[in-house]
Design a protein around this motif. Structure first.
Motif, PDB file in Angstrom:
ATOM      1  N   MET A  68      -6.691  42.368  11.764  1.00  0.00           N
ATOM      2  CA  MET A  68      -5.825  43.460  11.318  1.00  0.00           C
ATOM      3  C   MET A  68      -5.309  43.255   9.894  1.00  0.00           C
ATOM      4  SD  MET A  68      -3.593  44.382  14.634  1.00  0.00           S
ATOM      5  CE  MET A  68      -4.285  44.233  16.258  1.00  0.00           C
ATOM      6  N   GLY A  69      -6.134  42.684   9.032  1.00  0.00           N
ATOM      7  CA  GLY A  69      -5.777  42.565   7.619  1.00  0.00           C
ATOM      8  C   GLY A  69      -4.811  41.446   7.290  1.00  0.00           C
ATOM      9  N   ARG A  70      -4.476  40.607   8.251  1.00  0.00           N
ATOM     10  CA  ARG A  70      -3.562  39.498   7.973  1.00  0.00           C
ATOM     11  C   ARG A  70      -4.329  38.348   7.322  1.00  0.00           C
ATOM     12  NH1 ARG A  70      -2.127  41.116  13.231  1.00  0.00           N
ATOM     13  NH2 ARG A  70      -0.043  41.986  13.363  1.00  0.00           N
ATOM     14  N   ILE A 117       0.889  -1.167   0.000  1.00  0.00           N
ATOM     15  CA  ILE A 117       0.000   0.000   0.000  1.00  0.00           C
ATOM     16  C   ILE A 117       0.925   1.214   0.000  1.00  0.00           C
ATOM     17  CG2 ILE A 117      -1.700   1.367   1.234  1.00  0.00           C
ATOM     18  CD1 ILE A 117      -2.915  -1.062   2.331  1.00  0.00           C
ATOM     19  N   ILE A 118       0.851   1.987  -1.063  1.00  0.00           N
ATOM     20  CA  ILE A 118       1.714   3.149  -1.205  1.00  0.00           C
ATOM     21  C   ILE A 118       0.838   4.397  -1.147  1.00  0.00           C
ATOM     22  CG2 ILE A 118       3.380   4.322  -2.688  1.00  0.00           C
ATOM     23  CD1 ILE A 118       3.785   1.495  -4.008  1.00  0.00           C
ATOM     24  N   VAL A 119       1.166   5.301  -0.244  1.00  0.00           N
ATOM     25  CA  VAL A 119       0.427   6.556  -0.120  1.00  0.00           C
ATOM     26  C   VAL A 119       1.402   7.693  -0.381  1.00  0.00           C
ATOM     27  CG1 VAL A 119      -0.977   8.013   1.351  1.00  0.00           C
ATOM     28  CG2 VAL A 119      -1.114   5.538   1.586  1.00  0.00           C
ATOM     29  N   ASN A 120       1.251   8.332  -1.528  1.00  0.00           N
ATOM     30  CA  ASN A 120       2.106   9.461  -1.896  1.00  0.00           C
ATOM     31  C   ASN A 120       1.330  10.761  -1.789  1.00  0.00           C
ATOM     32  OD1 ASN A 120       4.394   7.909  -2.548  1.00  0.00           O
ATOM     33  ND2 ASN A 120       3.547   7.451  -4.558  1.00  0.00           N
ATOM     34  N   GLU A 121       2.075  11.840  -1.703  1.00  0.00           N
ATOM     35  CA  GLU A 121       1.451  13.154  -1.587  1.00  0.00           C
ATOM     36  C   GLU A 121       1.080  13.676  -2.968  1.00  0.00           C
ATOM     37  OE1 GLU A 121       2.406  17.435   0.513  1.00  0.00           O
ATOM     38  OE2 GLU A 121       3.669  15.704   0.909  1.00  0.00           O
ATOM     39  N   GLY A 122      -0.144  14.141  -3.089  1.00  0.00           N
ATOM     40  CA  GLY A 122      -0.596  14.763  -4.325  1.00  0.00           C
ATOM     41  C   GLY A 122      -0.417  16.270  -4.227  1.00  0.00           C
ATOM     42  N   PRO A 123      -0.971  17.004  -5.157  1.00  0.00           N
ATOM     43  CA  PRO A 123      -0.866  18.461  -5.090  1.00  0.00           C
ATOM     44  C   PRO A 123      -1.640  19.015  -3.897  1.00  0.00           C
ATOM     45  CG  PRO A 123      -2.290  17.808  -6.900  1.00  0.00           C
ATOM     46  CD  PRO A 123      -1.701  16.557  -6.348  1.00  0.00           C
ATOM     47  N   THR A 124      -1.153  20.106  -3.367  1.00  0.00           N
ATOM     48  CA  THR A 124      -1.770  20.739  -2.201  1.00  0.00           C
ATOM     49  C   THR A 124      -2.580  21.942  -2.657  1.00  0.00           C
ATOM     50  OG1 THR A 124       0.075  20.038  -0.822  1.00  0.00           O
ATOM     51  CG2 THR A 124      -1.295  21.811   0.023  1.00  0.00           C
ATOM     52  N   TRP A 125      -3.833  22.011  -2.216  1.00  0.00           N
ATOM     53  CA  TRP A 125      -4.660  23.177  -2.500  1.00  0.00           C
ATOM     54  C   TRP A 125      -4.320  24.250  -1.488  1.00  0.00           C
ATOM     55  CZ3 TRP A 125     -10.079  20.477  -2.637  1.00  0.00           C
ATOM     56  CH2 TRP A 125     -10.112  19.546  -3.672  1.00  0.00           C
ATOM     57  N   LYS A 126      -4.032  25.456  -1.958  1.00  0.00           N
ATOM     58  CA  LYS A 126      -3.693  26.540  -1.047  1.00  0.00           C
ATOM     59  C   LYS A 126      -4.858  27.508  -0.947  1.00  0.00           C
ATOM     60  CE  LYS A 126       1.064  25.822  -1.999  1.00  0.00           C
ATOM     61  NZ  LYS A 126       1.052  24.726  -2.962  1.00  0.00           N
ATOM     62  N   ARG A 127      -5.271  27.748   0.281  1.00  0.00           N
ATOM     63  CA  ARG A 127      -6.374  28.666   0.563  1.00  0.00           C
ATOM     64  C   ARG A 127      -5.896  29.661   1.616  1.00  0.00           C
ATOM     65  NH1 ARG A 127      -7.583  26.459  -3.389  1.00  0.00           N
ATOM     66  NH2 ARG A 127      -9.373  25.151  -3.846  1.00  0.00           N
ATOM     67  N   ILE A 128      -6.658  30.728   1.817  1.00  0.00           N
ATOM     68  CA  ILE A 128      -6.287  31.675   2.867  1.00  0.00           C
ATOM     69  C   ILE A 128      -7.439  31.820   3.847  1.00  0.00           C
ATOM     70  CG2 ILE A 128      -4.645  32.994   1.476  1.00  0.00           C
ATOM     71  CD1 ILE A 128      -6.920  35.154   1.310  1.00  0.00           C
ATOM     72  N   LYS A 129      -7.071  32.084   5.086  1.00  0.00           N
ATOM     73  CA  LYS A 129      -8.063  32.334   6.121  1.00  0.00           C
ATOM     74  C   LYS A 129      -7.842  33.766   6.614  1.00  0.00           C
ATOM     75  CE  LYS A 129      -9.932  30.630  10.364  1.00  0.00           C
ATOM     76  NZ  LYS A 129     -10.464  29.375  10.846  1.00  0.00           N
ATOM     77  N   PRO A 130      -8.828  34.634   6.479  1.00  0.00           N
ATOM     78  CA  PRO A 130      -8.675  36.015   6.951  1.00  0.00           C
ATOM     79  C   PRO A 130      -8.507  36.053   8.472  1.00  0.00           C
ATOM     80  CG  PRO A 130     -10.587  35.789   5.525  1.00  0.00           C
ATOM     81  CD  PRO A 130     -10.109  34.417   5.839  1.00  0.00           C
TER      82      PRO A 130
END
Length: 110
Positions: free
Chosen positions: A90-92, A74-87
């Motif tokens: 103070m605008g960060r 059983i091989i588990v490799n990393e796929g692409p990572t979805w990048k999201r932002i959390k507000p």
């Protein structure tokens, strides 16, 4: 004789999936399916689907005894990572990484 099934871009963390995959590696498929059925984690359901697919692929080959199949790899490799932002205050903005996995299950006759 061995058969293989691959699931790509699965929306579950590879690190958590590897923990569940290690519990069934090397077991007969019937025992592995029972373990996965009663494991209360999201990757267990996904791994059981991929395992069922590998068993179905093995059934297509002539002269294969499905009851004698064992999980070889059983091989588990990393796929692409979805990048999201959390507000944040103070605008960060904090980055959220939604990880995906590529899962490969190989079964063979014992």
């Amino acid at each position: 004789m061995e058969a293989k099934a691959v699931a790509k871009f699965i929306r579950v963390s590879p690190r958590k999936t590897r923990l569940v995959a290690e519990t069934v590696k090397g077991k007969p498929v019937e025992d592995a399916l029972n373990v996965l059925r009663f494991t209360p984690k999201k990757p267990a359901r996904i791994l059981s689907k991929v395992l069922y697919s590998a068993i179905a692929n093995a059934e297509q080959k002539p002269g294969v005894d499905v009851d004698a199949l064992v999980i070889d790899k059983i091989i588990v490799n990393e796929g692409p990572t979805w990048k999201r932002i959390k507000p944040r205050a103070m605008g960060r903005a904090y980055r959220i990484r939604k990880r995906t996995s590529h899962i490969t299950v190989v079964v063979k006759e014992a």
